[in-house]
Design a protein around this motif. Structure first.
Motif, short mmCIF file in Angstrom:
data_model
loop_
_atom_site.label_atom_id
_atom_site.label_comp_id
_atom_site.label_asym_id
_atom_site.label_seq_id
_atom_site.Cartn_x
_atom_site.Cartn_y
_atom_site.Cartn_z
N ALA A 7 -36.39 10.44 89.65
CA ALA A 7 -37.41 9.57 90.25
C ALA A 7 -38.82 10.08 89.98
CB ALA A 7 -37.17 9.44 91.75
N GLY A 8 -39.01 11.39 90.04
CA GLY A 8 -40.33 11.95 89.81
C GLY A 8 -40.81 11.71 88.39
N LEU A 9 -39.92 11.90 87.41
CA LEU A 9 -40.28 11.67 86.02
C LEU A 9 -40.52 10.18 85.75
CD1 LEU A 9 -37.89 14.14 84.16
CD2 LEU A 9 -40.36 14.33 84.44
N LYS A 10 -39.72 9.34 86.37
CA LYS A 10 -39.91 7.90 86.18
C LYS A 10 -41.28 7.47 86.70
CE LYS A 10 -37.65 3.44 86.79
NZ LYS A 10 -38.91 2.73 87.07
N ASP A 11 -41.69 8.02 87.84
CA ASP A 11 -43.01 7.70 88.38
C ASP A 11 -44.11 8.12 87.40
OD1 ASP A 11 -41.89 6.67 90.65
OD2 ASP A 11 -42.22 8.47 91.87
N LYS A 12 -43.95 9.30 86.79
CA LYS A 12 -44.95 9.76 85.82
C LYS A 12 -45.01 8.82 84.62
CE LYS A 12 -44.71 14.72 86.87
NZ LYS A 12 -44.40 16.06 86.33
N LEU A 13 -43.85 8.42 84.13
CA LEU A 13 -43.82 7.53 82.97
C LEU A 13 -44.43 6.17 83.28
CD1 LEU A 13 -40.26 8.40 81.63
CD2 LEU A 13 -42.40 8.75 80.40
N ASP A 14 -44.24 5.73 84.53
CA ASP A 14 -44.74 4.41 84.92
C ASP A 14 -46.25 4.39 85.19
OD1 ASP A 14 -42.21 3.39 84.69
OD2 ASP A 14 -41.77 3.46 86.84
N THR A 15 -46.78 5.53 85.61
CA THR A 15 -48.16 5.51 86.10
C THR A 15 -49.14 6.37 85.32
OG1 THR A 15 -47.70 7.33 87.65
CG2 THR A 15 -47.34 5.09 88.46
N SER A 16 -48.65 7.21 84.42
CA SER A 16 -49.58 8.09 83.71
C SER A 16 -49.09 8.35 82.29
CB SER A 16 -49.73 9.42 84.47
OG SER A 16 -48.50 10.09 84.55
N GLY A 17 -49.76 9.29 81.65
CA GLY A 17 -49.40 9.60 80.28
C GLY A 17 -50.56 9.37 79.35
N PRO A 18 -50.46 9.84 78.11
CA PRO A 18 -51.57 9.71 77.16
C PRO A 18 -51.79 8.27 76.72
CG PRO A 18 -49.62 10.58 76.08
CD PRO A 18 -49.31 10.53 77.54
N SER A 19 -53.01 7.97 76.30
CA SER A 19 -53.33 6.65 75.77
C SER A 19 -52.70 6.48 74.39
CB SER A 19 -54.85 6.49 75.66
OG SER A 19 -55.36 7.40 74.69
N ARG A 20 -52.78 5.26 73.87
CA ARG A 20 -52.22 5.00 72.54
C ARG A 20 -52.89 5.88 71.48
NH1 ARG A 20 -49.35 1.04 69.94
NH2 ARG A 20 -49.87 0.68 67.75
N LEU A 21 -54.22 5.99 71.58
CA LEU A 21 -54.95 6.83 70.62
C LEU A 21 -54.51 8.27 70.72
CD1 LEU A 21 -57.15 7.29 68.52
CD2 LEU A 21 -58.81 7.45 70.40
N GLU A 22 -54.33 8.77 71.94
CA GLU A 22 -53.89 10.15 72.13
C GLU A 22 -52.50 10.37 71.56
OE1 GLU A 22 -56.25 11.52 76.19
OE2 GLU A 22 -54.46 10.24 76.35
N ARG A 23 -51.64 9.36 71.69
CA ARG A 23 -50.29 9.49 71.14
C ARG A 23 -50.32 9.52 69.62
NH1 ARG A 23 -49.10 5.71 75.23
NH2 ARG A 23 -48.84 4.01 73.72
N VAL A 24 -51.18 8.71 69.02
CA VAL A 24 -51.30 8.69 67.56
C VAL A 24 -51.82 10.04 67.05
CG1 VAL A 24 -52.52 7.66 65.61
CG2 VAL A 24 -51.58 6.20 67.41
N LEU A 25 -52.84 10.56 67.73
CA LEU A 25 -53.40 11.85 67.34
C LEU A 25 -52.36 12.96 67.47
CD1 LEU A 25 -56.98 11.69 68.88
CD2 LEU A 25 -56.38 11.66 66.45
N ALA A 26 -51.59 12.90 68.55
CA ALA A 26 -50.55 13.91 68.75
C ALA A 26 -49.52 13.86 67.63
CB ALA A 26 -49.88 13.70 70.11
N TRP A 27 -49.20 12.62 67.20
CA TRP A 27 -48.22 12.46 66.10
C TRP A 27 -48.80 12.98 64.79
CZ3 TRP A 27 -48.29 9.38 61.61
CH2 TRP A 27 -47.07 9.32 60.92
N LEU A 28 -50.06 12.66 64.50
CA LEU A 28 -50.70 13.11 63.27
C LEU A 28 -50.85 14.63 63.22
CD1 LEU A 28 -53.50 10.40 62.91
CD2 LEU A 28 -51.44 10.64 61.49
N LEU A 29 -51.17 15.22 64.38
CA LEU A 29 -51.38 16.66 64.44
C LEU A 29 -50.11 17.43 64.80
CD1 LEU A 29 -54.80 16.63 66.34
CD2 LEU A 29 -54.42 16.96 63.88
N ARG A 30 -49.03 16.69 64.95
CA ARG A 30 -47.72 17.28 65.29
C ARG A 30 -47.77 18.09 66.58
NH1 ARG A 30 -45.15 19.22 59.44
NH2 ARG A 30 -45.31 17.15 58.44
N ARG A 31 -48.49 17.56 67.52
CA ARG A 31 -48.55 18.18 68.84
C ARG A 31 -47.40 17.65 69.69
NH1 ARG A 31 -54.95 17.08 70.07
NH2 ARG A 31 -55.82 18.70 68.68
N PRO A 32 -46.94 18.44 70.68
CA PRO A 32 -45.86 17.95 71.55
C PRO A 32 -46.28 16.69 72.30
CG PRO A 32 -46.21 20.32 71.82
CD PRO A 32 -47.35 19.81 70.99
#
Length: 282
Positions: free
Chosen positions: A90-115
């Protein structure tokens, strides 16, 4: 019966001697102030009495039943504070539903191979759900289970198992298709960097024990457990005795454990643990 061990326990105004088996199971305990004896496992009665005689001069008054709790009754539990209905992850589901990096941050993380933090949450959620299913099956053997118990600073206990064999603080890890080596204090995944999973699990168990013992009138030993999901291989060093380590299907090994709590004590610990308010200052 030379394997019995006598240990002293002094907390919250209580002064007791416990007679334990080598695995820590309490068979008899004595209140040092009153001399009253509580027999947990009748088969060890005489051997335990002999062991106590060498540790205390207080006259013993055997009792076959656990004395009534001296702690005050728990206040009524409003539904919004009851953790009994909280689902695995439940705690992880709440985090996934309400927070997390933006689309741009996810793209940058993928390009830079960041976790990717959200990917870590998603794999963790899968693990907690799968282990939760296995733990719920232990209900037929007298066990109670709570999931995703919230703690301060936005963290939680993945699972808390309460039953005849004691209390287990369970931490789940999901490493699909990987090989995991578990040492005394560290874990390595595919021979990678050391991760302090066992040390963190032991610290979590101590944290849980402090909270529960503050609200129960008996000792509440909490054992740490690491459960790995989806592994290709699991190796545990023989010296790893402080933390129980299982694959997800192996948690069924906890089911037959008993001799620590009677039914009333199981329900007392469960009633305390299910109230989210007690964890706010944990």
């Amino acid at each position: 019966m030379g394997e019995l061990r006598v240990t002293s326990w002094k907390r919250y105004g209580h002064d007791r001697l416990y007679v334990n088996l080598p695995d820590g199971t309490a068979v008899v305990w004595m209140d040092c102030k009153t001399g009253e004896i509580t027999i947990k496992v009748p088969a060890f009665r005489q051997a335990a009495m002999d062991a106590l005689a060498t540790h205390s001069s207080t006259p013993a008054v055997p009792s076959e039943t656990t004395p009534p709790a001296s702690t005050p009754p728990l206040p009524p539990l409003p539904p919004e504070f009851d953790l009994a209905t909280r689902r695995p992850g439940a705690g992880l589901k709440d985090k996934l539903d309400t927070s997390g990096p933006s689309r741009l941050e996810r793209v940058l993380a993928w390009l830079l191979r960041r976790p990717d933090q959200m990917e870590s949450w998603r794999t963790g959620l899968v693990a907690e759900k799968r282990v939760g299913v296995e733990l719920e099956r232990l209900g037929r053997q007298g066990w109670r289970v709570l999931h995703s118990v919230p703690l301060p600073r936005n963290v939680d206990i993945d699972h808390l198992l309460i039953g005849p064999g004691g209390v287990f603080s369970i931490n789940t890890k999901n490493h699909p298709g990987k090989s995991v080596w578990v040492g005394d204090g560290m874990v390595r995944v595919n021979r990678g960097r050391a991760r302090p999973y066992p040390l963190k699990s032991k610290a979590e168990a101590r944290r849980v024990q402090r909270v529960l013992e503050a609200r129960c009138d008996f000792a509440v030993q909490v054992q740490p457990v690491l459960v790995f999901v989806g592994l290709a291989k699991l190796d545990v060093v023989p010296t790893q005795l402080d933390v129980r380590v299982y694959r997800e299907r192996e948690v069924a090994a906890l089911g037959p454990l008993n001799g620590v709590f009677d039914t009333a004590q199981v329900e007392r610990v469960y009633d305390v643990a299910r109230d989210s308010r007690i964890w706010k200052d944990a």
